[in-house]
Design a protein around this motif. Structure first.
Motif, PDB file in Angstrom:
ATOM      1  N   ILE A  29      48.689 -72.043  29.908  1.00  0.00           N
ATOM      2  CA  ILE A  29      48.816 -71.187  28.723  1.00  0.00           C
ATOM      3  C   ILE A  29      49.755 -71.877  27.739  1.00  0.00           C
ATOM      4  O   ILE A  29      50.918 -72.113  28.045  1.00  0.00           O
ATOM      5  CB  ILE A  29      49.380 -69.797  29.099  1.00  0.00           C
ATOM      6  CG1 ILE A  29      48.481 -69.130  30.143  1.00  0.00           C
ATOM      7  CG2 ILE A  29      49.530 -68.923  27.853  1.00  0.00           C
ATOM      8  CD1 ILE A  29      49.059 -67.847  30.725  1.00  0.00           C
ATOM      9  N   GLY A  30      49.231 -72.212  26.560  1.00  0.00           N
ATOM     10  CA  GLY A  30      50.049 -72.864  25.535  1.00  0.00           C
ATOM     11  C   GLY A  30      49.672 -74.326  25.369  1.00  0.00           C
ATOM     12  O   GLY A  30      49.507 -75.046  26.361  1.00  0.00           O
ATOM     13  N   SER A  31      49.511 -74.729  24.108  1.00  0.00           N
ATOM     14  CA  SER A  31      49.095 -76.116  23.852  1.00  0.00           C
ATOM     15  C   SER A  31      50.147 -76.883  23.066  1.00  0.00           C
ATOM     16  O   SER A  31      49.837 -77.761  22.275  1.00  0.00           O
ATOM     17  CB  SER A  31      47.778 -76.126  23.069  1.00  0.00           C
ATOM     18  OG  SER A  31      48.028 -75.627  21.762  1.00  0.00           O
ATOM     19  N   GLY A  32      51.436 -76.517  23.253  1.00  0.00           N
ATOM     20  CA  GLY A  32      52.516 -77.330  22.692  1.00  0.00           C
ATOM     21  C   GLY A  32      52.660 -78.585  23.550  1.00  0.00           C
ATOM     22  O   GLY A  32      51.810 -78.867  24.407  1.00  0.00           O
ATOM     23  N   PRO A  33      53.742 -79.330  23.355  1.00  0.00           N
ATOM     24  CA  PRO A  33      53.920 -80.556  24.140  1.00  0.00           C
ATOM     25  C   PRO A  33      53.861 -80.320  25.650  1.00  0.00           C
ATOM     26  O   PRO A  33      53.225 -81.093  26.382  1.00  0.00           O
ATOM     27  CB  PRO A  33      55.313 -81.041  23.724  1.00  0.00           C
ATOM     28  CG  PRO A  33      55.546 -80.436  22.381  1.00  0.00           C
ATOM     29  CD  PRO A  33      54.788 -79.148  22.339  1.00  0.00           C
ATOM     30  N   ALA A  34      54.486 -79.236  26.131  1.00  0.00           N
ATOM     31  CA  ALA A  34      54.513 -79.003  27.583  1.00  0.00           C
ATOM     32  C   ALA A  34      53.114 -78.684  28.110  1.00  0.00           C
ATOM     33  O   ALA A  34      52.694 -79.199  29.150  1.00  0.00           O
ATOM     34  CB  ALA A  34      55.476 -77.869  27.918  1.00  0.00           C
ATOM     35  N   GLY A  35      52.372 -77.845  27.378  1.00  0.00           N
ATOM     36  CA  GLY A  35      51.031 -77.457  27.824  1.00  0.00           C
ATOM     37  C   GLY A  35      50.077 -78.641  27.810  1.00  0.00           C
ATOM     38  O   GLY A  35      49.279 -78.828  28.740  1.00  0.00           O
TER      39      GLY A  35
ATOM     40  N   PRO B 115      56.526 -62.770  25.541  1.00  0.00           N
ATOM     41  CA  PRO B 115      56.508 -61.389  26.032  1.00  0.00           C
ATOM     42  C   PRO B 115      55.655 -61.210  27.283  1.00  0.00           C
ATOM     43  O   PRO B 115      55.952 -60.350  28.113  1.00  0.00           O
ATOM     44  CB  PRO B 115      55.917 -60.588  24.866  1.00  0.00           C
ATOM     45  CG  PRO B 115      55.788 -61.511  23.719  1.00  0.00           C
ATOM     46  CD  PRO B 115      56.106 -62.900  24.155  1.00  0.00           C
ATOM     47  N   ILE B 116      54.625 -62.026  27.448  1.00  0.00           N
ATOM     48  CA  ILE B 116      53.748 -61.860  28.615  1.00  0.00           C
ATOM     49  C   ILE B 116      54.543 -62.009  29.925  1.00  0.00           C
ATOM     50  O   ILE B 116      54.229 -61.396  30.935  1.00  0.00           O
ATOM     51  CB  ILE B 116      52.562 -62.859  28.550  1.00  0.00           C
ATOM     52  CG1 ILE B 116      51.601 -62.642  29.708  1.00  0.00           C
ATOM     53  CG2 ILE B 116      53.009 -64.277  28.489  1.00  0.00           C
ATOM     54  CD1 ILE B 116      50.423 -63.606  29.741  1.00  0.00           C
ATOM     55  N   LEU B 117      55.615 -62.800  29.878  1.00  0.00           N
ATOM     56  CA  LEU B 117      56.407 -62.997  31.102  1.00  0.00           C
ATOM     57  C   LEU B 117      57.148 -61.728  31.507  1.00  0.00           C
ATOM     58  O   LEU B 117      57.514 -61.556  32.660  1.00  0.00           O
ATOM     59  CB  LEU B 117      57.436 -64.120  30.908  1.00  0.00           C
ATOM     60  CG  LEU B 117      56.897 -65.541  30.766  1.00  0.00           C
ATOM     61  CD1 LEU B 117      58.046 -66.519  30.655  1.00  0.00           C
ATOM     62  CD2 LEU B 117      56.004 -65.915  31.941  1.00  0.00           C
TER      63      LEU B 117
HETATM   64  C1  FAD Z   1      63.191 -75.325  14.078  1.00  0.00           C
HETATM   65  C2  FAD Z   1      62.974 -76.266  15.220  1.00  0.00           C
HETATM   66  C3  FAD Z   1      63.030 -77.639  15.028  1.00  0.00           C
HETATM   67  C4  FAD Z   1      62.811 -78.532  16.080  1.00  0.00           C
HETATM   68  N1  FAD Z   1      62.849 -79.885  15.853  1.00  0.00           N
HETATM   69  C5  FAD Z   1      62.602 -80.744  16.855  1.00  0.00           C
HETATM   70  C6  FAD Z   1      62.591 -82.163  16.636  1.00  0.00           C
HETATM   71  O1  FAD Z   1      62.793 -82.652  15.524  1.00  0.00           O
HETATM   72  N2  FAD Z   1      62.359 -82.971  17.699  1.00  0.00           N
HETATM   73  C7  FAD Z   1      62.141 -82.453  18.963  1.00  0.00           C
HETATM   74  O2  FAD Z   1      61.962 -83.231  19.911  1.00  0.00           O
HETATM   75  N3  FAD Z   1      62.104 -81.117  19.182  1.00  0.00           N
HETATM   76  C8  FAD Z   1      62.334 -80.261  18.159  1.00  0.00           C
HETATM   77  N4  FAD Z   1      62.303 -78.907  18.382  1.00  0.00           N
HETATM   78  C9  FAD Z   1      61.999 -78.415  19.716  1.00  0.00           C
HETATM   79  C10 FAD Z   1      60.500 -78.475  20.004  1.00  0.00           C
HETATM   80  O3  FAD Z   1      59.786 -77.805  18.985  1.00  0.00           O
HETATM   81  C11 FAD Z   1      60.256 -77.798  21.345  1.00  0.00           C
HETATM   82  O4  FAD Z   1      61.087 -78.378  22.317  1.00  0.00           O
HETATM   83  C12 FAD Z   1      58.806 -77.978  21.796  1.00  0.00           C
HETATM   84  O5  FAD Z   1      57.907 -77.521  20.817  1.00  0.00           O
HETATM   85  C13 FAD Z   1      58.618 -77.185  23.080  1.00  0.00           C
HETATM   86  O6  FAD Z   1      57.336 -77.354  23.544  1.00  0.00           O
HETATM   87  P1  FAD Z   1      56.627 -76.265  24.471  1.00  0.00           P
HETATM   88  O7  FAD Z   1      55.297 -76.842  24.750  1.00  0.00           O
HETATM   89  O8  FAD Z   1      57.505 -75.863  25.575  1.00  0.00           O
HETATM   90  O9  FAD Z   1      56.486 -74.945  23.573  1.00  0.00           O
HETATM   91  P2  FAD Z   1      55.852 -74.735  22.150  1.00  0.00           P
HETATM   92  O10 FAD Z   1      55.780 -76.009  21.397  1.00  0.00           O
HETATM   93  O11 FAD Z   1      56.583 -73.597  21.548  1.00  0.00           O
HETATM   94  O12 FAD Z   1      54.350 -74.288  22.453  1.00  0.00           O
HETATM   95  C14 FAD Z   1      54.043 -73.030  22.982  1.00  0.00           C
HETATM   96  C15 FAD Z   1      52.585 -72.734  22.699  1.00  0.00           C
HETATM   97  O13 FAD Z   1      52.168 -71.645  23.510  1.00  0.00           O
HETATM   98  C16 FAD Z   1      51.336 -70.790  22.764  1.00  0.00           C
HETATM   99  N5  FAD Z   1      51.406 -69.463  23.394  1.00  0.00           N
HETATM  100  C17 FAD Z   1      52.507 -68.720  23.643  1.00  0.00           C
HETATM  101  N6  FAD Z   1      52.197 -67.588  24.283  1.00  0.00           N
HETATM  102  C18 FAD Z   1      50.858 -67.604  24.444  1.00  0.00           C
HETATM  103  C19 FAD Z   1      49.943 -66.698  25.030  1.00  0.00           C
HETATM  104  N7  FAD Z   1      50.347 -65.552  25.588  1.00  0.00           N
HETATM  105  N8  FAD Z   1      48.627 -67.023  25.019  1.00  0.00           N
HETATM  106  C20 FAD Z   1      48.199 -68.179  24.441  1.00  0.00           C
HETATM  107  N9  FAD Z   1      49.029 -69.072  23.867  1.00  0.00           N
HETATM  108  C21 FAD Z   1      50.338 -68.793  23.875  1.00  0.00           C
HETATM  109  C22 FAD Z   1      51.934 -70.838  21.372  1.00  0.00           C
HETATM  110  O14 FAD Z   1      50.961 -70.482  20.399  1.00  0.00           O
HETATM  111  C23 FAD Z   1      52.335 -72.309  21.265  1.00  0.00           C
HETATM  112  O15 FAD Z   1      51.305 -73.097  20.737  1.00  0.00           O
HETATM  113  C24 FAD Z   1      62.533 -78.017  17.346  1.00  0.00           C
HETATM  114  C25 FAD Z   1      62.457 -76.630  17.554  1.00  0.00           C
HETATM  115  C26 FAD Z   1      62.688 -75.761  16.502  1.00  0.00           C
HETATM  116  C27 FAD Z   1      62.601 -74.278  16.735  1.00  0.00           C
END
Ligand code: FAD
Length: 366
Positions: A7-13, A155-157
């Motif tokens: 769930i989630g397509s950020g860097p971790a997903g 919130p799902i957690l």
């Molecule tokens: C303002 C700001 C600036 C930053 N600048 C930097 C930087 O310059 N360099 C750096 O290395 N890091 C930076 N970061 C940190 C970086 O953005 C995070 O560390 C990174 O995005 C985390 O990745 P993640 O995959 O854990 O979560 P996220 O990137 O937050 O991805 C979560 C994904 O899950 C999806 N999702 C959530 N819940 C659900 C659900 N129930 N169903 C379906 N999809 C869902 C969301 O839509 C989202 O796409 C910054 C953060 C912030 C807030």
């Protein structure tokens, strides 16, 4: 049936789904966003070495510029930091995210956008799938392991009470503005601490008369747009500028989970809550944690039982835990403007061998 739903397509997903697919697991990654990479959430700074060590080659279409120089400008005082052994890159984060999602698709994972995970399917205390909503349609998708990579606001957690223990609070406010102006030649990332040291501005060149001007404030109640306009007019003193994009966000500490998983579910990336009191995990650490979550998932599927994830936690703590021990928040609270001014004056031009950690620079001035 999928082996793993991410769930989630950020860097971790993206990292988790790519690794799962590479490990031979049938994998689906879902995201509720309309488009991967948008809306923008981060400042777009990464280290070249950091990404390469994760097996991600920097590609021209999402790299704007790279730097070895950082300037810290505080009133009339200016200190220059030269990075001897590290290159930091300003990237187009939306294109970067599309790129890593494409890597995961190429490895064999299925991807669905506009698809929200609304609840977990539970069977005898074990997560056995996800309820997905796409438009008006909802369906239950079963799997063997769910990897949750949903970021900070999750919130799902809260549907799994034993995961969640701390309250949510806003720890910072940010505003980033994509500015077009006649900047002249910009060959460094410039940091401007505010007078009261509660906020900092950064000017991150993007080439072609473009730069991201970023405000990070530890005071979440400020009027960020007013601060930003004031900075543009009175500090940068640009003759004429236009704003192409303004993205404001609150940084939440999130409800910090007590555990990194329960049977059938593994948390990864920012959703783990590790280090939120200090700042964020960052793109590279989130990506690494996704890879380790996939490895843990593979092991659990092979062994047929849930394990306590202590190895997994240890790995995440090793890459992020060093922030915790440095007490940045406390040191910032104790620093005053005169002390910073005299440290910057004394330092002049500094050369840094940082072995990969930008935090060493921050520490030098605190
Ligand atoms: C303002 C700001 C600036 C930053 N600048 C930097 C930087 O310059 N360099 C750096 O290395 N890091 C930076 N970061 C940190 C970086 O953005 C995070 O560390 C990174 O995005 C985390 O990745 P993640 O995959 O854990 O979560 P996220 O990137 O937050 O991805 C979560 C994904 O899950 C999806 N999702 C959530 N819940 C659900 C659900 N129930 N169903 C379906 N999809 C869902 C969301 O839509 C989202 O796409 C910054 C953060 C912030 C807030």
């Amino acid at each position: 049936m999928y082996d793993v739903i991410v769930i989630g397509s950020g860097p971790a997903g993206c990292a988790a789904s790519k690794k799962c697919a590479e490990l031979g697991l049938r994998t689906l990654m879902v995201d509720r966003r309309l488009e991967i990479g948008a809306p923008l959430r981060d400042f777009e700074i990464v280290s070249r070495d950091g990404l390469q060590s994760l097996g991600i080659d920097i590609e021209k279409h999402w790299l704007d510029l790279s730097f070895r120089k950082i300037q810290i400008i505080f009133g009339n005082v200016r200190s220059t930091v030269i990075l001897d052994d590290m290159e930091i890159c300003s990237i187009e984060a939306d294109k970067f995210e599309k790129h890593i999602a494409a890597l995961s698709s190429r490895a064999g994972a299925d991807i669905m956008i506009k698809t929200e995970a609304v609840s977990f399917v539970m069977e005898r205390g074990t997560v056995s799938g996800v309820r997905l909503r796409s438009g008006n349609a909802e369906n239950e998708e079963k799997c063997r392991i769910v990897i949750f990579a949903g970021g900070v606001d999750s919130p799902i957690l809260h549907g799994i009470p034993e995961l969640v223990y701390s309250g949510d609070r806003v720890v910072a406010r940010t505003l980033q503005r994509r500015v077009v102006a006649d900047f002249g030649k910009l060959d460094s990332i410039d940091l401007y601490p505010g007078d009261n040291l509660r906020h900092i501005f950064a000017v991150i060149p993007k080439g072609d008369n473009l730069a991201n001007v970023v405000l990070v404030s530890r005071d979440a109640s400020i009027d960020a747009v007013r601060y930003m306009n004031d900075f543009m007019d009175n500090v940068l003193k640009l003759k004429k500028w236009g704003s192409l994009q303004d993205v404001s966000s609150e940084v939440h500490s999130g409800k910090i989970p007590l555990k990194l998983g329960v049977p059938g579910l593994i948390l990864t990336g920012e959703s783990t809550g590790i280090n939120h009191d200090n700042w964020v995990m960052g793109i590279e650490n989130a990506y690494s944690s996704g890879v380790w979550a996939a490895e843990a998932a593979k092991k659990m599927i092979e062994n047929g039982e849930f394990e306590e994830l202590s190895e997994y936690r240890k790995k995440i703590m090793e890459v992020t835990g060093h922030i915790e021990n440095r007490n940045f928040r406390e040191k910032l609270d104790n620093l005053d403007a005169d002390a910073l001014r005299s440290r910057l004056t004394a330092s002049g031009t500094l050369h840094f061998q940082m072995h990969g950690s930008l935090l060493d620079i921050l520490e030098k001035f605190l």
